[in-house]
Motif scaffolding. Structure first.
Motif, mmCIF file in Angstrom:
data_model
loop_
_atom_site.group_PDB
_atom_site.id
_atom_site.type_symbol
_atom_site.label_atom_id
_atom_site.label_comp_id
_atom_site.label_asym_id
_atom_site.label_seq_id
_atom_site.Cartn_x
_atom_site.Cartn_y
_atom_site.Cartn_z
ATOM 1 N N ALA A 49 0.850 -1.194 0.000
ATOM 2 C CA ALA A 49 0.000 0.000 0.000
ATOM 3 C C ALA A 49 0.882 1.239 0.000
ATOM 4 O O ALA A 49 2.061 1.169 0.365
ATOM 5 C CB ALA A 49 -0.923 0.010 1.215
ATOM 6 N N THR A 58 -4.523 7.220 -1.649
ATOM 7 C CA THR A 58 -3.953 5.917 -1.342
ATOM 8 C C THR A 58 -3.998 4.968 -2.534
ATOM 9 O O THR A 58 -4.789 5.142 -3.462
ATOM 10 C CB THR A 58 -4.691 5.270 -0.162
ATOM 11 O OG1 THR A 58 -6.068 5.059 -0.544
ATOM 12 C CG2 THR A 58 -4.644 6.151 1.075
ATOM 13 N N VAL A 60 -3.635 0.559 -2.969
ATOM 14 C CA VAL A 60 -3.548 -0.694 -2.242
ATOM 15 C C VAL A 60 -3.425 -1.842 -3.248
ATOM 16 O O VAL A 60 -4.125 -1.861 -4.258
ATOM 17 C CB VAL A 60 -4.789 -0.893 -1.352
ATOM 18 C CG1 VAL A 60 -4.704 -2.203 -0.589
ATOM 19 C CG2 VAL A 60 -4.953 0.268 -0.379
ATOM 20 N N LYS A 65 -6.554 -5.751 -1.018
ATOM 21 C CA LYS A 65 -7.646 -4.782 -1.122
ATOM 22 C C LYS A 65 -8.883 -5.315 -0.409
ATOM 23 O O LYS A 65 -9.244 -6.482 -0.546
ATOM 24 C CB LYS A 65 -7.946 -4.495 -2.584
ATOM 25 C CG LYS A 65 -8.812 -3.273 -2.823
ATOM 26 C CD LYS A 65 -8.796 -2.876 -4.281
ATOM 27 C CE LYS A 65 -7.441 -2.328 -4.693
ATOM 28 N NZ LYS A 65 -7.422 -1.843 -6.101
ATOM 29 N N THR A 69 -5.875 -1.329 5.094
ATOM 30 C CA THR A 69 -6.120 0.103 4.898
ATOM 31 C C THR A 69 -4.882 0.878 5.329
ATOM 32 O O THR A 69 -4.328 0.610 6.407
ATOM 33 C CB THR A 69 -7.325 0.570 5.727
ATOM 34 O OG1 THR A 69 -8.478 -0.186 5.374
ATOM 35 C CG2 THR A 69 -7.604 2.058 5.479
ATOM 36 N N SER A 71 -3.245 4.664 6.226
ATOM 37 C CA SER A 71 -3.639 6.012 6.637
ATOM 38 C C SER A 71 -2.422 6.730 7.204
ATOM 39 O O SER A 71 -1.365 6.112 7.409
ATOM 40 C CB SER A 71 -4.756 5.951 7.690
ATOM 41 O OG SER A 71 -4.306 5.266 8.846
ATOM 42 N N GLU A 82 -3.498 -0.788 8.649
ATOM 43 C CA GLU A 82 -4.485 -1.578 9.367
ATOM 44 C C GLU A 82 -4.740 -2.845 8.564
ATOM 45 O O GLU A 82 -5.142 -2.780 7.394
ATOM 46 C CB GLU A 82 -5.781 -0.778 9.519
ATOM 47 C CG GLU A 82 -6.834 -1.443 10.378
ATOM 48 C CD GLU A 82 -6.525 -1.340 11.864
ATOM 49 O OE1 GLU A 82 -5.974 -0.318 12.288
ATOM 50 O OE2 GLU A 82 -6.825 -2.308 12.580
#
Length: 125
Positions: A49, A58, A60, A65, A69, A71, A82
């Protein structure tokens, strides 16, 4: 000198979750891109990612996917990964990396200028 430190790895059962952190220091991170890569034993390092510091867009990998996640917290100069619904195939050393130039290919490890030391993620079946 950019310094990246990953944390949050560990052993988790299949279906579980982990959150990796990457703390960045050594410059002002208002631009550029952060990436997450992983490398399993005997395999090449693969893209997971990426996220831009400015704007937060972003990308991924298809293999994660819907489960992973990415961030960032600009105030803390920290990027997160995450990871949910973990599978044994997710077992690898996970690395964060910094790319100075957002126009480079975000999915290529060769685009990144600085790397952390990596954190081990092990998913048991």
């Amino acid at each position: 000198q950019v310094h990246l430190v990953e944390s949050g790895g560990g052993l988790v059962q299949a279906g579980g979750s982990l959150r990796l952190s990457c703390a960045a220091s050594g410059r002002t991170f208002g631009s550029g891109r952060m990436g997450w890569f992983r490398q399993a034993p005997g395999k090449e390092r693969e893209f997971v990612a990426a996220i831009r510091w400015s704007g937060g867009s972003t990308n991924v990998a298809n293999s994660v996917k819907g489960r992973f996640t990415v961030s960032r917290d600009n105030a803390k100069n920290t990027v997160y990964l995450e990871m949910n619904s973990l599978k044994p195939d997710d077992t690898a050393v996970y690395y964060c990396a910094f790319c100075n130039n957002i126009y480079r290919d975000y999915s290529s490890s060769r685009s990144y200028d600085h790397w952390g030391q990596g954190t081990q993620v092990t998913v048991s079946s």
